[in-house]
Write an enzyme that holds these catalytic residues in place. Sequence first.
Site: not given
Length: 236
Positions: A136-137, A140
């Site tokens: 997820h990160e 980003h």
Amino acid sequence: MSDLTDAPQANTDTLTTSAPDKLSGFEWWRRSLQYRTGMGISEDEKKQFEHDYRAKSLPKQCTDCVANLDWMLNYSPSVIFMMDHVKKIGGNISKSNIICDVCDDYKGGGFHPEGGILLCSNWITDKWQLEDILTHELVHAYDFLKFKVDLTNLKHHACTEIRASMLSGECRIFNEIKKTGLGDFGKKFQSCIKRRAILSVSANPNCKDTQEAEKVVNTVWQSCFNDTRPFERVYR
């Protein structure tokens, strides 16, 4: 940011850790049983147990986080793939700036363009959740480099949250069935992504309320949900 929407809520009251005799042996077993069953325990005692549980678990959680991070950097297909693609577009994410630490906020991790990636060891429950959060990160990180994301722009924020939840595996269908049952089976994946994106955008200081967050997420939904870069499609 990776939110933990399904874990026990953090206690914001100021509590101190109980005496050592309450943290081991029969007494700890008794308190654990009370907490799990809900029998013979007050709300204040529940909060105290949650505080004690986190304090008691911190050393092992940090050790596990570091060990699991090492494993993912070497063996996780999604993590290795995203690390490679972040590097290809000029990113400098590496083991040196992916940090396991204790977080006060109720989240699984976070990304900062200058600081790197934070993994919240006190909220991560196992290796596979860490894989989802790290992926997820990394999405980003990729978005910040590829699309010049500006988090003061709510549409930008909503889009990167949609993509991160979609591509990380956090909303895989079997996870959602465990949490919500078989109802609305065909909508579970999208509903999970929207729920997480709205939660994140609503925490943005530039967002007035949940209604505005929901409106922004719906506005960008079609284009962002269909954008699976750098993956060819949703694999996880």
